[in-house]
Design a protein around this motif. Structure first.
Motif, PDB file in Angstrom:
ATOM      1  N   ASN A   9       0.847  -1.192   0.000  1.00 20.35           N
ATOM      2  CA  ASN A   9       0.000   0.000   0.000  1.00 20.35           C
ATOM      3  C   ASN A   9       0.876   1.232   0.000  1.00 20.35           C
ATOM      4  O   ASN A   9       1.774   1.351   0.838  1.00 20.35           O
ATOM      5  N   MET A  10       0.592   2.127  -0.911  1.00 24.14           N
ATOM      6  CA  MET A  10       1.433   3.321  -0.979  1.00 24.14           C
ATOM      7  C   MET A  10       0.780   4.456  -0.207  1.00 24.14           C
ATOM      8  O   MET A  10      -0.375   4.771  -0.430  1.00 24.14           O
ATOM      9  N   LYS A  11       1.542   5.013   0.726  1.00 25.99           N
ATOM     10  CA  LYS A  11       1.005   6.107   1.524  1.00 25.99           C
ATOM     11  C   LYS A  11       1.365   7.435   0.848  1.00 25.99           C
ATOM     12  O   LYS A  11       2.545   7.723   0.646  1.00 25.99           O
ATOM     13  N   LYS A  12       0.330   8.197   0.528  1.00 25.20           N
ATOM     14  CA  LYS A  12       0.580   9.456  -0.182  1.00 25.20           C
ATOM     15  C   LYS A  12       0.495  10.662   0.751  1.00 25.20           C
ATOM     16  O   LYS A  12      -0.454  10.802   1.526  1.00 25.20           O
ATOM     17  N   VAL A  13       1.520  11.516   0.641  1.00 24.40           N
ATOM     18  CA  VAL A  13       1.603  12.714   1.490  1.00 24.40           C
ATOM     19  C   VAL A  13       1.543  13.943   0.581  1.00 24.40           C
ATOM     20  O   VAL A  13       2.109  13.926  -0.513  1.00 24.40           O
ATOM     21  N   ILE A  14       0.872  14.979   1.057  1.00 24.68           N
ATOM     22  CA  ILE A  14       0.861  16.233   0.280  1.00 24.68           C
ATOM     23  C   ILE A  14       1.224  17.406   1.175  1.00 24.68           C
ATOM     24  O   ILE A  14       0.896  17.418   2.371  1.00 24.68           O
ATOM     25  N   THR A  15       1.960  18.367   0.632  1.00 26.15           N
ATOM     26  CA  THR A  15       2.304  19.585   1.386  1.00 26.15           C
ATOM     27  C   THR A  15       2.318  20.759   0.424  1.00 26.15           C
ATOM     28  O   THR A  15       2.485  20.571  -0.788  1.00 26.15           O
ATOM     29  N   LYS A  92      -8.582  14.756  -2.727  1.00 25.12           N
ATOM     30  CA  LYS A  92      -9.498  13.758  -3.301  1.00 25.12           C
ATOM     31  C   LYS A  92      -8.919  13.216  -4.606  1.00 25.12           C
ATOM     32  O   LYS A  92      -8.887  12.014  -4.847  1.00 25.12           O
ATOM     33  N   LYS A  93      -8.464  14.119  -5.443  1.00 24.02           N
ATOM     34  CA  LYS A  93      -7.984  13.739  -6.777  1.00 24.02           C
ATOM     35  C   LYS A  93      -6.793  12.771  -6.715  1.00 24.02           C
ATOM     36  O   LYS A  93      -6.731  11.807  -7.460  1.00 24.02           O
TER      37      LYS A  93
END
Ligand code: CTP
Length: 452
Positions: A9-15, A92-93
């Motif tokens: 499972n790839m954990k996605k982070v955004i900043t 969401k995207k």
């Protein structure tokens, strides 16, 4: 369902951030953001978005800021942040698991908990883009004091990289005395001493002193921002431009509308052909002196044309160009002062009209008519934050909204600072445009005027 990458499972982070003048604090933040997951998305703010949220004077271009983020090697993907509310859309995207920013934003983004986990990372102490921008501040002096000076000083607080604490005056007017009570600055009575302590000057003087004041500043090799209107002869303006050029000084006119976000968009949209060929521009700027209605204008020698025509002329040069053919003035004259003037400016394939008044009132809107539609800018058009593009078929009408903060002077001050730092004159109000506006005003002294 979470997407798997190589079976895990790839954990996605955004900043998100501006990442101006990229520094250690940015590097640390990105490194730690990457460590929170497997895939890091970095949102870099666009210039327009920063202006919209009141962040003026970002030094690096968007491409430079993106390049610096890229060079860290931490970002797997970079997106551009362009509007309020985009964070929710992005989360969401891109199916994001963690949203993170520095602790200076603590609590601010808790509303995103509804969409993903929110983590505030400790900020690196002792460094920020604002601090770096402020280490090399431009020292700006005010030459002369009028009522506009207070607004100028107030607005300058929103622009980083500038420090104003020197004022030159040769007489202590009421305006000056009021200002002295409000602000802490050093007063100079000798020009040489004043110019010794500043890099750039904001000139607000009566028209009869304007030429000499500008030339003196340029002789001292100082960048010049002169409050509108520029009331010098065409020959004097030529001398000013040549000296500014020879001494590598920025020369800018403080006609604030030219530097506001919405006005720039309005001009670009009108010129894009959305309303077809532009046939006419109708823009008024009127006031009844002595009544505190709307915009406070500066009292200058002469009447309405001298005090206010710069604004409609700005609209003319921006929308119809520099090559006007003729200007006719119809003035209500009161002891040699034009209290109300209707102007008709003709171009080869277009025409403009404008009412300007210091003792008269018209609707202060602007209408730009084209052969496919028109643009309606409600009053006061010179402080535009909203306009509409309208067509025969009303279903095609569109509304446009932009930010206009405070008195709008902050955009002009910010542009002046950027021009000084980039060693070039403004493209928002070019030297040629200043020259044409000044020439148009000068026509009032020589043109066939009808008075009534
Ligand atoms: N950041 C940080 N430590 C610092 C400076 C910034 O962790 N010393 C973080 C911010 O919290 C944000 C990201 O870096 O998550 C991008 O911040 P940005 O606003 O671009 O940088 P600042 O230096 O804070 O810029 P400014 O002074 O213009 O607000």
């Amino acid at each position: 369902m979470r997407i798997k990458y190589k079976g895990i499972n790839m954990k996605k982070v955004i900043t998100y951030g501006t990442y101006d003048l990229f520094h250690e604090g940015h590097y640390n933040l990105l490194k730690r953001a990457k460590d929170l997951g497997d895939y890091l998305i970095v949102g870099v703010t666009s210039g327009d978005f920063d202006k919209n949220r009141g962040k003026l004077n970002v030094r690096d271009s968007l491409m430079t800021r993106i390049k610096h983020v890229e060079e860290t090697g931490f970002a797997d993907e970079i997106v551009i942040e362009e509007y309020f509310g985009q964070k929710i859309d992005d989360i969401k995207k891109y199916d994001v698991d963690i949203f993170t920013v520095g602790s200076d934003w603590k609590g601010h983004f808790d509303y995103l908990n509804e969409y993903c986990e929110v983590i505030y990372l400790d900020r690196t102490k002792g460094i920020s883009s604002t601090d770096i921008r402020n280490t090399n501040t431009i020292k700006l002096g005010c030459y002369g004091v009028e009522s506009v000076t207070t607004r100028f000083l107030e607005e300058s607080k929103y622009v980083s990289g500038i420090n104003i604490d020197a004022i030159y005056v040769d007489n202590e007017s009421d305006c000056f005395n009021q200002l002295k009570e409000q602000y802490d600055f050093k007063v100079y009575k000798h020009q040489q001493e004043f110019y010794d302590v500043i890099d750039a000057v904001y000139i607000v003087v009566e028209p009869k002193y304007q030429f000499q004041a500008i030339m003196n500043a340029l002789k001292h090799k100082k960048h010049v921002l002169v409050e509108f209107p520029i009331l010098v002869t065409d020959e004097q303006l030529q001398e000013i431009i040549e000296l500014a050029d020879a001494n590598n000084c920025v020369f800018m006119e403080g006609l604030k509308t030219a530097y506001t976000p919405a006005f720039g968009k309005l001009i670009a949209l009108a010129k894009s052909g959305i309303i077809g060929n532009i046939l006419s521009v109708d823009a008024n700027f009127t006031q009844i002196l002595g009544k505190q209605l709307g915009e406070q204008i500066r009292l200058v020698d002469g009447g309405s044309v001298h005090a206010l025509a710069s604004y409609p002329f700005l609209a003319c040069v921006k929308l119809l160009g520099l090559d006007y053919k003729n200007i006719q003035f119809f003035s209500r004259d009161d002891n040699g002062i034009d209290m109300f003037t209707k102007m008709l400016i003709s171009y080869e394939k277009a025409v403009a009209t404008s009412n300007v008044a210091i003792s008269g009132k018209s609707e202060g809107n602007m209408v730009i008519s084209g052969d496919k539609g028109y643009i309606y800018v409600p009053a006061p058009w010179w402080k535009t934050e909203y306009f509409e593009v309208r067509f025969e078929d009303i279903n095609m009408n569109r509304k446009y909204f932009y930010k206009f903060d405070g008195e709008g002077l902050r955009y002009e001050i910010s542009e002046f600072i950027q021009c000084i730092l980039n060693h070039k004159n403004s493209i928002l109000l070019t030297i040629e445009e200043i020259r044409t506006i000044t020439n148009m005003i000068n026509q009032f002294n020589v043109a066939n005027k009808v008075t009534f």
